[in-house]
Design a protein around this motif. Structure first.
Motif, mmCIF file in Angstrom:
data_model
loop_
_atom_site.group_PDB
_atom_site.id
_atom_site.type_symbol
_atom_site.label_atom_id
_atom_site.label_comp_id
_atom_site.label_asym_id
_atom_site.label_seq_id
_atom_site.Cartn_x
_atom_site.Cartn_y
_atom_site.Cartn_z
ATOM 1 N N ILE A 165 0.827 -1.205 0.000
ATOM 2 C CA ILE A 165 0.000 0.000 0.000
ATOM 3 C C ILE A 165 0.864 1.258 0.000
ATOM 4 O O ILE A 165 1.781 1.395 0.816
ATOM 5 C CB ILE A 165 -0.919 0.042 1.229
ATOM 6 C CG1 ILE A 165 -1.873 -1.150 1.225
ATOM 7 C CG2 ILE A 165 -1.715 1.350 1.283
ATOM 8 C CD1 ILE A 165 -2.676 -1.280 2.509
ATOM 9 N N TYR A 167 0.390 5.426 0.353
ATOM 10 C CA TYR A 167 -0.649 6.363 0.800
ATOM 11 C C TYR A 167 -0.084 7.758 1.018
ATOM 12 O O TYR A 167 1.123 7.944 1.210
ATOM 13 C CB TYR A 167 -1.310 5.851 2.081
ATOM 14 C CG TYR A 167 -0.465 5.965 3.334
ATOM 15 C CD1 TYR A 167 -0.716 6.956 4.283
ATOM 16 C CD2 TYR A 167 0.585 5.078 3.575
ATOM 17 C CE1 TYR A 167 0.055 7.066 5.426
ATOM 18 C CE2 TYR A 167 1.359 5.179 4.722
ATOM 19 C CZ TYR A 167 1.094 6.174 5.653
ATOM 20 O OH TYR A 167 1.862 6.286 6.780
ATOM 21 N N VAL A 182 -7.634 -0.304 1.641
ATOM 22 C CA VAL A 182 -7.811 0.289 0.312
ATOM 23 C C VAL A 182 -9.289 0.408 -0.049
ATOM 24 O O VAL A 182 -9.683 1.279 -0.824
ATOM 25 C CB VAL A 182 -7.066 -0.559 -0.749
ATOM 26 C CG1 VAL A 182 -7.365 -0.059 -2.163
ATOM 27 C CG2 VAL A 182 -5.574 -0.526 -0.487
ATOM 28 N N THR A 191 -9.330 6.120 -4.007
ATOM 29 C CA THR A 191 -8.557 4.879 -3.952
ATOM 30 C C THR A 191 -8.404 4.279 -5.346
ATOM 31 O O THR A 191 -9.209 4.549 -6.247
ATOM 32 C CB THR A 191 -9.236 3.862 -3.007
ATOM 33 O OG1 THR A 191 -8.383 2.734 -2.835
ATOM 34 C CG2 THR A 191 -10.562 3.386 -3.585
ATOM 35 N N TYR A 193 -6.446 0.707 -7.630
ATOM 36 C CA TYR A 193 -5.636 -0.506 -7.730
ATOM 37 C C TYR A 193 -5.688 -0.955 -9.177
ATOM 38 O O TYR A 193 -6.448 -0.404 -9.984
ATOM 39 C CB TYR A 193 -6.147 -1.613 -6.803
ATOM 40 C CG TYR A 193 -7.630 -1.918 -6.888
ATOM 41 C CD1 TYR A 193 -8.154 -2.683 -7.935
ATOM 42 C CD2 TYR A 193 -8.516 -1.451 -5.908
ATOM 43 C CE1 TYR A 193 -9.498 -2.968 -8.018
ATOM 44 C CE2 TYR A 193 -9.874 -1.726 -5.988
ATOM 45 C CZ TYR A 193 -10.362 -2.488 -7.040
ATOM 46 O OH TYR A 193 -11.703 -2.764 -7.119
ATOM 47 N N GLU A 264 -3.154 0.338 -3.934
ATOM 48 C CA GLU A 264 -2.384 -0.895 -3.929
ATOM 49 C C GLU A 264 -1.341 -0.748 -5.031
ATOM 50 O O GLU A 264 -1.681 -0.631 -6.206
ATOM 51 C CB GLU A 264 -3.291 -2.099 -4.196
ATOM 52 C CG GLU A 264 -2.594 -3.433 -4.046
ATOM 53 C CD GLU A 264 -3.531 -4.608 -4.275
ATOM 54 O OE1 GLU A 264 -3.071 -5.619 -4.840
ATOM 55 O OE2 GLU A 264 -4.711 -4.515 -3.875
#
Length: 385
Positions: A165, A167, A182, A191, A193, A264
């Motif tokens: 992760i 951030y 997430v 968010t 991914y 992610e």
């Protein structure tokens, strides 16, 4: 006190993880890579003169300073093309019958899938004088994770890293601890991914499914009930996702512009942005950072083998390996490269990984074509939902 090279490059723990050979690391993508003049990269590669290395690799794996140095030292020119996933690499190799490429850098766990279609030729370490610089446990790991097939070596180790992760420390005060963070509703619209199987594994781990997600590799029948639960959860949280990122540049932009606050990502993404002064940190989730190893492989139709071996030898030089880590933020399989790394890079590593995190690494395993087919269907369902 443990040697710095060992703590950074993993020699002590890597061999102990060799039997953990189950997971997927491939998103299936398609499309031509368009180069200058309107030609696809493959067309440009096929037209390149004999003294040109046609390198097809991941974005960030051929930094301009290293390419310039290689060309000056060897006399070879480098024609570089990039792919965003192992799936696209395999698709391109199949489409061209493994011609037009002299050297590629697949995840070693995907080499067996490529060999289902006979896409690579054996590679000879004896032609690489700097092969002695590679960490022995990495050599062994690459063999057991897919680089050795029926007694022949088809892949050599290049680098390794993890997915966890990244951030924004200005926007998120409390350090995330789980892949499940997430998907929190409080980060709706902030968010991201990749829409690949990575998120299925990470999410399944956070949900505590399938014997730490190992059961999904027993049989397809065993896997489907587990993956169905993960898919249902991801669809229920899809409203929180700003976008699915695809390339390194895209995720870096999303994080630096603060369009997303949590993602992610690969470890190198967070470390690179942190070094650039951005308020971004990378953390290893409590479930275990997903861990990969990328390597070198020679396509079956490679024509400029001398150039390919020259590049591998060049990248196995400790100083060049350290330069790669500085430029890309990924750690290589070259043991003495750590001697040439800046203190700041070592500090980032220790901030992200405690000794417990290292012991908890979750290694990707060998991936065959039938796995990719099953996984691709779940990814398609997620995108279509």
């Amino acid at each position: 006190m443990e040697d710095d090279r060992l703590s950074i490059y993993g020699s002590p723990f890597l061999a102990a993880k060799l039997s953990r050979r189950t997971v997927i690391k491939a998103g299936v993508a398609a499309g031509a890579v368009v180069a200058a003049g309107g030609l696809t990269w493959v067309e440009r590669a096929l037209a390149a003169p004999k003294g040109t290395l046609n390198l097809f690799t991941w974005e960030g794996y051929a930094p301009a300073p290293l390419v310039k140095k290689f060309e000056a030292e060897t006399g070879y020119k480098v024609n570089v093309g990039f792919y965003p996933s192992n799936g696209e690499l395999i698709s391109k190799l199949k489409a061209t019958k493994a011609t037009g490429f002299d050297l590629v850098q697949p995840s070693v766990t995907l080499i067996p899938a490529a060999m289902d279609s006979d896409l690579y030729q054996p590679i000879d370490p004896k032609r690489i004088s700097n092969f002695k610089n590679v960490i022995p446990s990495m050599v062994e790991a690459s063999a057991q994770l897919g680089g050795m097939i029926k007694g022949k070596r088809y892949g050599l180790p290049f680098d390794w890293g993890t997915e966890g992760i990244s951030y924004n420390t200005k926007k998120i005060a409390t350090r995330p601890t789980s892949f499940g963070d997430v998907h929190k509703d409080e980060y709706a619209g902030r968010t991201t991914y990749r829409a690949t199987f990575h998120v299925f594994v990470a999410t399944g781990l956070s949900m505590g499914l399938g014997n730490r997600m190992r059961d999904i590799y027993i049989t397809e029948e065993k896997a489907k009930p587990i993956l169905d639960k993960v898919l249902a959860f991801l669809i229920s949280k899809k409203k929180n996702v700003k976008t699915y990122w695809k390339t390194a540049q895209e995720i870096e932009t999303l994080l630096t512009t603060e369009e997303v606050w949590i993602a992610e990502t690969w470890d190198g993404t967070g470390w690179k942005l942190d070094r650039a002064g951005q308020p971004i940190k990378f953390v290893a989730p409590k479930e275990g950072a997903l861990t990969w190893m990328d390597g070198f492989a020679l396509p079956k139709g490679a024509k400029n083998l001398d150039a390919a071996y020259a590049w591998i030898n060049f990248m196995y030089d400790p100083k060049n390996a350290a330069m790669f880590t500085k430029e890309s933020a990924y750690f290589t399989a070259v043991e003495k490269a750590a001697d040439n790394l800046e203190a700041g890079i070592k500090k980032q590593y220790s901030e992200s990984f405690s000794p417990a995190d290292i012991k908890n690494l979750w290694w990707y395993g060998i991936e065959h074509s039938w796995w990719l087919d099953m996984f691709a269907k779940y990814v398609d369902k997620l995108k279509a939902a």
